[in-house]
Design a protein around this motif. Sequence first.
Motif: not given
Lengths: 196, 155
Positions: A25-27, A35-36, A80, A84-85, B81-82, B116, B118, B144-146
């Motif tokens: 899933v792209l956010l 982005g892509r 999830l 994320r930090p 970032i993970l 996830s 970034i 990107t992020e995903f």
Amino acid sequence: MEAAIFAIAVGLAALLYQPAPDKVVLLPGPDGAVGRVIVTTPKGEQEISHAYETAAVQQNGRVETGSASAESVAERYGALLQARPARPASYLLYFVSGSDELTPESQTALAALKQDVATRPVPEILVIGHTDRVGAAEANEALSLQRAQMVADLLRQLGVQPKSLDVTGRGERDPLVPSADGVDEPRNRRVEVSVR
Amino acid sequence: MRIRPGSWARTCLCGLALLLCQQALADIAGIGTIKTITGEVQVQRGAATLTPVPGFELQEQDVVRTGAASTVGIVMRDKTILSAGASSELRLDKFNFDNKTQTGAMQTTLRKGRLSAISGAIVKHSPEAVQFKTSTMTLGVRGTEFIIETEGGGS
């Protein structure tokens, strides 16, 4: 007999069990920018480039795109995303010409920096000093390091307790605003503090 | 007291060995840092199973595992970032990064669970050098992020 039926049932279940397809899933970023991601399998390739667009690997190995929503992502992946930090941040502090004295305006940035560091678990800090091109390059090497060191000391005095605090000086080699030698450029008299 | 012959040489050798050791340690200094942990998280490093705390430095080829209702958050050296969700398994296959040029390479495999990401500096400066994988797909990333999710079954 019962054992045989059980065995057949287990076998059938194993045959019928299909794991959910691998999925992306792209956010959107915090500023809304997207982005892509290019998803490749031996059978094909798909690019996704819109917020909440999805790509899933089908049984036949092909990649199929679809879409999710902000709400469904928040519901399914809340924990999830919560884990994320914080994103690394960078702060610029400016100096009075030829000195390691902060400009009055930089006190505000310093306060924001201190507060940011306090919210991060095990913060890692990198302090990089810079100068403008007034004076000799060698003197500026020393001054840039002196500025960086001063900021590092200031952070320690403010009670900042990072996991690591690295200090370097780049002299006049890395200007924010390129200038001719000898030019008094306030925007280049700076210390950059990167926090993660 | 008599100094035995060879003891100086031994001292020097020990000193040199120590230096080399420190050099080696510096070279393998972390590729990323675990920042957040909830529940149970383990790091498999070769044959060793380690229990990290926030601040734990990760190395290439580490496998990060989370238990049920557990999560882990990581910042890599290039600012990638993970985070991994519950019952996940993440392998940091490959990572190198040059802070000066801001280039490097990174490959990460999600064996199961949820990840996830970034993207960081490597994607910005050399995007073709970054790959995220599961057993069935490979992801190329352009700034990107995903989220990735896999049951790890493969096919």
